[in-house]
Design an enzyme around this catalytic site. Structure first.
Site, PDB file in Angstrom:
ATOM      1  N   GLY A 219       0.820  -1.219   0.000  1.00  0.00           N
ATOM      2  CA  GLY A 219       0.000   0.000   0.000  1.00  0.00           C
ATOM      3  C   GLY A 219       0.847   1.259   0.000  1.00  0.00           C
ATOM      4  O   GLY A 219       2.010   1.259   0.403  1.00  0.00           O
TER       5      GLY A 219
ATOM      6  N   ARG B  28      -2.836   7.875   3.801  1.00  0.00           N
ATOM      7  CA  ARG B  28      -3.206   8.677   4.967  1.00  0.00           C
ATOM      8  C   ARG B  28      -1.988   9.250   5.712  1.00  0.00           C
ATOM      9  O   ARG B  28      -2.128  10.100   6.575  1.00  0.00           O
ATOM     10  CB  ARG B  28      -4.071   7.822   5.921  1.00  0.00           C
ATOM     11  CG  ARG B  28      -5.454   7.528   5.365  1.00  0.00           C
ATOM     12  CD  ARG B  28      -6.175   6.406   6.104  1.00  0.00           C
ATOM     13  NE  ARG B  28      -5.730   5.082   5.673  1.00  0.00           N
ATOM     14  CZ  ARG B  28      -6.247   3.930   6.115  1.00  0.00           C
ATOM     15  NH1 ARG B  28      -7.216   3.940   7.024  1.00  0.00           N
ATOM     16  NH2 ARG B  28      -5.791   2.769   5.667  1.00  0.00           N
TER      17      ARG B  28
ATOM     18  N   GLY C 128     -11.932  -2.979  11.523  1.00  0.00           N
ATOM     19  CA  GLY C 128     -13.062  -3.879  11.314  1.00  0.00           C
ATOM     20  C   GLY C 128     -13.523  -4.462  12.646  1.00  0.00           C
ATOM     21  O   GLY C 128     -12.729  -4.669  13.558  1.00  0.00           O
TER      22      GLY C 128
ATOM     23  N   TYR D  92      38.429  22.737  19.808  1.00  0.00           N
ATOM     24  CA  TYR D  92      38.048  21.929  18.645  1.00  0.00           C
ATOM     25  C   TYR D  92      39.217  21.060  18.217  1.00  0.00           C
ATOM     26  O   TYR D  92      40.332  21.552  18.015  1.00  0.00           O
ATOM     27  CB  TYR D  92      37.635  22.827  17.469  1.00  0.00           C
ATOM     28  CG  TYR D  92      37.432  22.045  16.188  1.00  0.00           C
ATOM     29  CD1 TYR D  92      36.456  21.046  16.121  1.00  0.00           C
ATOM     30  CD2 TYR D  92      38.234  22.267  15.068  1.00  0.00           C
ATOM     31  CE1 TYR D  92      36.286  20.292  14.965  1.00  0.00           C
ATOM     32  CE2 TYR D  92      38.055  21.521  13.902  1.00  0.00           C
ATOM     33  CZ  TYR D  92      37.074  20.534  13.875  1.00  0.00           C
ATOM     34  OH  TYR D  92      36.903  19.788  12.731  1.00  0.00           O
TER      35      TYR D  92
ATOM     36  N   ASN E 164      47.435  17.880  27.852  1.00  0.00           N
ATOM     37  CA  ASN E 164      46.473  18.889  28.286  1.00  0.00           C
ATOM     38  C   ASN E 164      46.214  19.838  27.120  1.00  0.00           C
ATOM     39  O   ASN E 164      47.134  20.453  26.578  1.00  0.00           O
ATOM     40  CB  ASN E 164      47.018  19.676  29.483  1.00  0.00           C
ATOM     41  CG  ASN E 164      45.967  20.623  30.029  1.00  0.00           C
ATOM     42  OD1 ASN E 164      45.029  20.202  30.702  1.00  0.00           O
ATOM     43  ND2 ASN E 164      46.095  21.897  29.689  1.00  0.00           N
TER      44      ASN E 164
ATOM     45  N   ALA F  27      42.360  25.833  27.388  1.00  0.00           N
ATOM     46  CA  ALA F  27      41.085  26.452  27.035  1.00  0.00           C
ATOM     47  C   ALA F  27      41.184  27.164  25.688  1.00  0.00           C
ATOM     48  O   ALA F  27      42.135  27.897  25.423  1.00  0.00           O
ATOM     49  CB  ALA F  27      40.681  27.454  28.104  1.00  0.00           C
TER      50      ALA F  27
ATOM     51  N   SER G 267      46.552  27.750  26.422  1.00  0.00           N
ATOM     52  CA  SER G 267      45.226  28.288  26.105  1.00  0.00           C
ATOM     53  C   SER G 267      45.266  29.071  24.797  1.00  0.00           C
ATOM     54  O   SER G 267      46.229  29.780  24.509  1.00  0.00           O
ATOM     55  CB  SER G 267      44.766  29.231  27.219  1.00  0.00           C
ATOM     56  OG  SER G 267      44.551  28.488  28.387  1.00  0.00           O
TER      57      SER G 267
ATOM     58  N   ALA H 192      50.372  30.417  25.635  1.00  0.00           N
ATOM     59  CA  ALA H 192      49.024  30.922  25.422  1.00  0.00           C
ATOM     60  C   ALA H 192      48.987  31.762  24.154  1.00  0.00           C
ATOM     61  O   ALA H 192      49.886  32.563  23.894  1.00  0.00           O
ATOM     62  CB  ALA H 192      48.590  31.754  26.616  1.00  0.00           C
TER      63      ALA H 192
HETATM   64  C1  UD1 Z   1      -7.219  -3.565   7.700  1.00  0.00           C
HETATM   65  C2  UD1 Z   1      -8.414  -4.538   7.867  1.00  0.00           C
HETATM   66  C3  UD1 Z   1      -9.248  -4.152   9.090  1.00  0.00           C
HETATM   67  C4  UD1 Z   1      -8.344  -4.095  10.299  1.00  0.00           C
HETATM   68  C5  UD1 Z   1      -7.181  -3.117  10.070  1.00  0.00           C
HETATM   69  C6  UD1 Z   1      -6.212  -3.174  11.257  1.00  0.00           C
HETATM   70  C7  UD1 Z   1      -9.037  -5.256   5.613  1.00  0.00           C
HETATM   71  C8  UD1 Z   1     -10.043  -5.116   4.541  1.00  0.00           C
HETATM   72  N1  UD1 Z   1      -9.240  -4.494   6.690  1.00  0.00           N
HETATM   73  O1  UD1 Z   1      -7.752  -2.279   7.353  1.00  0.00           O
HETATM   74  O2  UD1 Z   1     -10.272  -5.105   9.313  1.00  0.00           O
HETATM   75  O3  UD1 Z   1      -9.115  -3.692  11.438  1.00  0.00           O
HETATM   76  O4  UD1 Z   1      -6.451  -3.517   8.903  1.00  0.00           O
HETATM   77  O5  UD1 Z   1      -5.057  -2.427  11.010  1.00  0.00           O
HETATM   78  O6  UD1 Z   1      -8.128  -6.041   5.501  1.00  0.00           O
HETATM   79  N2  UD1 Z   1      -1.931  -3.665   1.513  1.00  0.00           N
HETATM   80  C9  UD1 Z   1      -1.369  -4.269   0.408  1.00  0.00           C
HETATM   81  N3  UD1 Z   1      -2.041  -4.266  -0.759  1.00  0.00           N
HETATM   82  C10 UD1 Z   1      -3.277  -3.719  -0.880  1.00  0.00           C
HETATM   83  C11 UD1 Z   1      -3.863  -3.109   0.243  1.00  0.00           C
HETATM   84  C12 UD1 Z   1      -3.165  -3.092   1.436  1.00  0.00           C
HETATM   85  O7  UD1 Z   1      -0.257  -4.789   0.485  1.00  0.00           O
HETATM   86  O8  UD1 Z   1      -3.826  -3.794  -1.989  1.00  0.00           O
HETATM   87  C13 UD1 Z   1      -1.174  -3.648   2.771  1.00  0.00           C
HETATM   88  C14 UD1 Z   1      -0.847  -2.247   3.249  1.00  0.00           C
HETATM   89  O9  UD1 Z   1       0.413  -1.853   2.765  1.00  0.00           O
HETATM   90  C15 UD1 Z   1      -0.863  -2.421   4.753  1.00  0.00           C
HETATM   91  C16 UD1 Z   1      -1.827  -3.572   5.000  1.00  0.00           C
HETATM   92  O10 UD1 Z   1      -1.973  -4.240   3.771  1.00  0.00           O
HETATM   93  O11 UD1 Z   1       0.422  -2.795   5.238  1.00  0.00           O
HETATM   94  C17 UD1 Z   1      -3.186  -3.122   5.541  1.00  0.00           C
HETATM   95  O12 UD1 Z   1      -3.820  -2.282   4.591  1.00  0.00           O
HETATM   96  P1  UD1 Z   1      -4.657  -1.017   5.016  1.00  0.00           P
HETATM   97  O13 UD1 Z   1      -5.158  -0.338   3.789  1.00  0.00           O
HETATM   98  O14 UD1 Z   1      -3.881  -0.186   5.974  1.00  0.00           O
HETATM   99  O15 UD1 Z   1      -5.908  -1.710   5.764  1.00  0.00           O
HETATM  100  P2  UD1 Z   1      -6.833  -1.049   6.854  1.00  0.00           P
HETATM  101  O16 UD1 Z   1      -7.735  -0.059   6.235  1.00  0.00           O
HETATM  102  O17 UD1 Z   1      -5.987  -0.557   7.969  1.00  0.00           O
HETATM  103 CA    CA Z   2      -3.773  -0.335   8.275  1.00  0.00          CA
END
Ligand code: UD1
Ligand code: CA
Length: 466
Positions: free
Chosen positions: A24, A28, A153, A379, A390, A393, A418, A436
């Site tokens: 990902g 955010r 979730g 320095y 020594n 200063a 110094s 000095a």
């Molecule tokens: C996910 C869970 C949610 C859980 C939360 C806890 C799902 C649908 N939801 O949501 O239930 O409570 O984590 O942190 O799984 N990633 C990929 N490929 C993708 C999408 C994501 O590798 O296509 C990786 C991201 O880099 C990340 C991880 O998966 O490391 C989690 O993805 P993220 O989008 O953060 O999921 P959450 O919205 O946090």
């Molecule tokens: Ca996450």
């Protein structure tokens, strides 16, 4: 990390393989840096999940990379196998990408962890495997019970405690929104069932993504069990989505690191104001005073006192040292030496045993020999100072002529007056003295006294006239 916090390698007889999701973008985070490379206590975020996966399974994990995959792979090197998820179509889709890489893998169970969950312990991953095996479950997951839903979730269970669904916050009914058990998004899954089940995940109607969490309902439809174990330590389920989460994780990990050091015999006067990176080691009976940062691969021996208000980065500090209100980076301080207040040891500085650096000293790429003293406003750059010297200063090595960095050598027992300016390259012989304010542009032989601007030898020591 102190040794008692290290985790024994997996005791599982059947092999288990871990998949770490890291494709990902981390939208955010609002950052040019991929989320999984943001630093946490001295290591990129993904490194934490990777270490836990390696310790729990004893095997190379598979890391799913996508966004800025080259940078993520470079950070990990050959400690994982990589699979590319070119388009990030969700957590379920991400796991699907690993199928080909795992075709001949003998593992009976697959652990799925996320690179943005850095505080999960290896023991917790192992207990997920145990839970899955014990119940012959299709999968087990880590949950956390907290009142702040954090957008996670919700975990729905039936009367017997089996998990029936994970409902993403956006899809929750008002009743489901009240559920306080949240999905930590760390799973152990039956490998014989996983790949076929993944193919049956439908894109989520709201986001069009393939949610890994849908596996729970698929398991139930298959007449299989899904289990959840509740994290005993809620910090384990801190997931990093924003920089606010990153700060929370930092605070939690600091508590964990500081606690481990204290249990190992290190005194930390104010743990809330002490910032120690994960890979730092500290010897027994050392005291860390408040507002002190011990970073990177710093090592501190026993019986030392560090702080207050100090920053050590990749510093090697011996036993019985005192470092007060100072900054030490990529530098070394040997047993019984002391530094500060208000001094700066930079890259390649080496303060030898019993030496003293007082206030407002700066040392770069230089050795201050055993029991030598540099008390005030000095320095040293590109200098080699012998023992029992020594440095008066305000004495300074003028190591830079505008083009080159030039060396200064000061022999054992020398006395640098110094405000002496040592215009490098220059050598001060053993037991020589400079007056000095001397501006030394030529070598000063051993056992002589040199004064003036430019400094000239006025006498041999032990004689009244030159
Ligand atoms: C996910 C869970 C949610 C859980 C939360 C806890 C799902 C649908 N939801 O949501 O239930 O409570 O984590 O942190 O799984 N990633 C990929 N490929 C993708 C999408 C994501 O590798 O296509 C990786 C991201 O880099 C990340 C991880 O998966 O490391 C989690 O993805 P993220 O989008 O953060 O999921 P959450 O919205 O946090
Ligand atoms: Ca996450």
């Amino acid at each position: 990390m102190p040794s008692h916090d290290l985790d024994a390698p997996s005791s599982h007889t059947q092999p288990v393989r871990a998949i770490v999701l890291a494709a990902g973008k981390g939208t955010r985070m609002k950052s040019g840096l991929p989320k999984v490379l943001h630093p946490l206590r001295g290591l990129p975020l993904i490194e934490h999940a990777l270490r836990a996966a390696i310790r729990a399974t004893g095997q190379k994990p598979i890391v799913i990379v996508g966004h800025d995959s080259a940078a993520v792979q470079a950070a990990i090197g050959d400690r994982a196998d990589f699979v590319l998820q070119a388009e990030q179509l969700g957590t379920g889709h991400a796991v699907m990408m690993a199928e080909a890489a795992m075709r001949d893998d003998p593992s009976a169970h697959v652990i799925v962890t996320a690179a943005d969950m850095p505080l999960v312990r290896p023991e917790t991953l192992q207990s997920l495997v145990d839970e899955c095996k014990q119940h012959g479950a299709a999968l087990s997951l880590l949950s956390v019970v907290v009142n702040d839903p954090r957008g996670f979730g919700r975990v729905a269970r039936d009367a017997s405690g089996n998990v029936t669904a994970i409902v993403e916050q956006v899809a929750c009914t008002p009743e489901q929104l009240k559920i306080t058990e949240l999905n930590g998004a760390i799973y152990c899954i039956d490998a014989a069932w996983l790949w076929d089940a993944l193919r049956r995940i439908k894109p989520n109607p709201r986001k069009g993504e393939y949610f890994l969490t849908d596996l729970v309902e698929i398991a139930v439809a298959d007449g299989r069990t899904a289990r959840a174990i509740v994290a005993g330590d809620i910090d384990e389920c801190i997931g990093i989505n924003t920089r606010v989460d990153l700060a929370d994780a930092d605070a939690a990990l600091r508590r964990r690191i500081n606690r481990a050091h204290m249990l190992n015999g290190v005194s930390i006067v104010d743990p809330a104001a002490t910032y120690i990176d994960l890979d730092v080691t500290i010897g027994e009976d050392t005291v860390i005073l408040p507002n002190t940062h011990v970073l990177g691969r710093s090592r501190i021996g026993a019986n030392s006192a560090i702080g207050p208000n100090s920053l050590l980065r990749n510093a090697t500090i011996g036993a019985g040292c005192e470092i007060r209100q100072s900054v030490i980076e990529d530098a070394r301080v040997d047993d019984g030496a002391d530094v500060g207040p208000f001094s700066h040891l930079r890259s390649g500085a080496h303060v030898c045993a019993g030496a003293h650096v007082g206030n407002f000293g700066e040392i770069k790429k230089s050795t201050l020999g055993p029991n030598s003293k540099m008390g005030h406003f000095s320095y040293l750059g590109d200098a080699t100072v012998g023992e029992n010297v020594n440095i008066g200063a305000g004495a300074i090595t003028c190591n830079y002529d505008g083009v080159r960095k030039n060396p200064t050598t000061i022999g054992d027992g020398a006395f640098i007056g110094s405000d002496t300016l040592l215009v490098a390259p220059v050598e001060i012989g053993a037991n020589a003295t400079t007056g000095a304010g001397a501006v030394v542009t030529k070598n000063v032989p051993p056992d002589t006294v040199a004064v003036g601007l430019p400094a000239r030898v006025i006498r041999r020591k032990g004689q009244n006239k030159p």
